[in-house]
Design a protein around this motif. Sequence first.
Motif, PDB file in Angstrom:
ATOM      1  N   LEU A  36      -5.902   9.045   2.539  1.00 38.96           N
ATOM      2  CA  LEU A  36      -4.994   8.640   1.764  1.00 38.96           C
ATOM      3  C   LEU A  36      -5.033   9.082   0.132  1.00 38.96           C
ATOM      4  CD1 LEU A  36      -2.100   7.498   1.825  1.00 38.96           C
ATOM      5  CD2 LEU A  36      -3.102   5.421   2.087  1.00 38.96           C
ATOM      6  N   THR A  84       4.347   6.453   0.545  1.00 37.21           N
ATOM      7  CA  THR A  84       4.673   5.610   1.661  1.00 37.21           C
ATOM      8  C   THR A  84       3.612   5.657   2.825  1.00 37.21           C
ATOM      9  OG1 THR A  84       5.565   7.806   2.409  1.00 37.21           O
ATOM     10  CG2 THR A  84       7.442   6.404   1.327  1.00 37.21           C
ATOM     11  N   PRO A  85       2.710   4.747   2.455  1.00 34.66           N
ATOM     12  CA  PRO A  85       1.235   4.586   3.441  1.00 34.66           C
ATOM     13  C   PRO A  85       1.764   4.084   4.683  1.00 34.66           C
ATOM     14  CG  PRO A  85       1.143   3.821   1.204  1.00 34.66           C
ATOM     15  CD  PRO A  85       2.340   3.898   1.425  1.00 34.66           C
ATOM     16  N   SER A  92       3.398  10.815   8.927  1.00 31.55           N
ATOM     17  CA  SER A  92       4.269  12.001   8.897  1.00 31.55           C
ATOM     18  C   SER A  92       5.534  11.703   8.404  1.00 31.55           C
ATOM     19  CB  SER A  92       4.724  12.514  10.286  1.00 31.55           C
ATOM     20  OG  SER A  92       3.534  12.740  11.208  1.00 31.55           O
ATOM     21  N   ASP A  93       5.948  12.591   7.336  1.00 33.49           N
ATOM     22  CA  ASP A  93       7.458  12.287   6.237  1.00 33.49           C
ATOM     23  C   ASP A  93       8.356  12.631   7.335  1.00 33.49           C
ATOM     24  OD1 ASP A  93       6.924  12.001   3.757  1.00 33.49           O
ATOM     25  OD2 ASP A  93       5.951  13.924   3.573  1.00 33.49           O
ATOM     26  N   THR A 106      11.318   8.614   4.449  1.00 31.91           N
ATOM     27  CA  THR A 106      10.472   8.985   3.189  1.00 31.91           C
ATOM     28  C   THR A 106      11.077  10.113   2.668  1.00 31.91           C
ATOM     29  OG1 THR A 106       9.355  10.688   4.296  1.00 31.91           O
ATOM     30  CG2 THR A 106       8.333   8.591   4.379  1.00 31.91           C
ATOM     31  N   CYS A 166       3.415  12.097   2.542  1.00 34.58           N
ATOM     32  CA  CYS A 166       2.662  11.674   3.681  1.00 34.58           C
ATOM     33  C   CYS A 166       1.526  12.446   4.006  1.00 34.58           C
ATOM     34  CB  CYS A 166       3.141  11.347   5.059  1.00 34.58           C
ATOM     35  SG  CYS A 166       4.631   9.932   4.657  1.00 34.58           S
ATOM     36  N   ASN A 170       0.652  13.901   6.495  1.00 35.05           N
ATOM     37  CA  ASN A 170       0.858  15.013   7.321  1.00 35.05           C
ATOM     38  C   ASN A 170       0.233  15.776   8.260  1.00 35.05           C
ATOM     39  OD1 ASN A 170       3.978  14.460   6.902  1.00 35.05           O
ATOM     40  ND2 ASN A 170       3.781  15.520   4.810  1.00 35.05           N
TER      41      ASN A 170
END
Length: 346
Positions: free
Chosen positions: A167, A282-283, A287-288, A292, A317, A319
């Motif tokens: 991340l 946006t943790p 996945s977006d 998001t 993200c 992803n």
Amino acid sequence: MKGVLLVNLGSPKSTKPKDVKTYLGEFLMDERVIDLPKFLRTILVKGIILNTRPKQSAKAYAKIWWDEGSPLIVLSERLQQKVDDMTSVPISLAMRYGEPSIKNGLQELYDQGVTEVLLVPLYPQYAMATTETIIVLAEELRDQFFPNINFTVVPPFYNHPDYVTVLARSIADQLDHVDYEHLLFSYHGVPERHIRKSDITKSHCKIDGSCCQTPSKAHQFCYRHQCYETTRLVGEKLGLKEGTFSTSFQSRLGFDPWLKPYTDRTIEKLAKSGIKKMAIATPAFVSDCLETLEEIAMEGEEIFHENGGEEFNFIPCINDRQDWVKTLSRWIDEWANQPVKDTKAS
């Protein structure tokens, strides 16, 4: 034989209002999403929300829809395929709501002879409306249709050093050579009562500004604590200076108190305070998705510019990033190489 079921949230089949209505109906009628008595939940969802929200949500989905389909589904499928290519056991994909269903995912594994399933909720933090509802439904389906299957559940990985590294690297990569003044970590919101309901001590979670920093067994299931801890760990990893980053919560619904501070108001406040360049991650999502790509990358940027902000940097993200694929694949192979347990679920 061992196999893996990756589970994400889900998505409507299309951007048509009728498909969005079907999806929202399944999602919002989940008692762990809207935790009202069934009678009241039915009136709220079927009597009000589903008569007003589908058209509005359909327009929002249309803004972010890809040629291949729903971004969340497409990105989840890409992740599944890449992990499948790197691991030694079958990898199936399911969604908590919509298709492919958890039942279909379990059936796919069962048909390949799998009896030991690693259940992987694709959520870094634990919450009633995400991790818990996946586990509960999977166990109900297992007991009803696949009694010979045993589960091992991957716990929330918000503080796992491997995940924190991925991340942090994803944020650093996106912000390389970007001049920003503030980094906002925006997590999906939940009602405050969800935090108290998940408190196994029945007394620790007061949401008073200190409980999330005070060590407690409650933190094992406390979404709020795990969000703030994610921010803290990534901040340390990136060497962020105090005051240059913060945490907020998005996507509230209804009039009950939800976790604060709210993301939209935080973005507005940052802009009005003189911040001209901000970034946002946006943790809570792997996945977006709509929350998001539309709520943050579009609506958030609009709020920022309307209130005097100039540069808004949305961070995707993780992803199907290769480092995330390698990390998840390593976790799976480590599990696959362990001796089979005799217990039915763990």
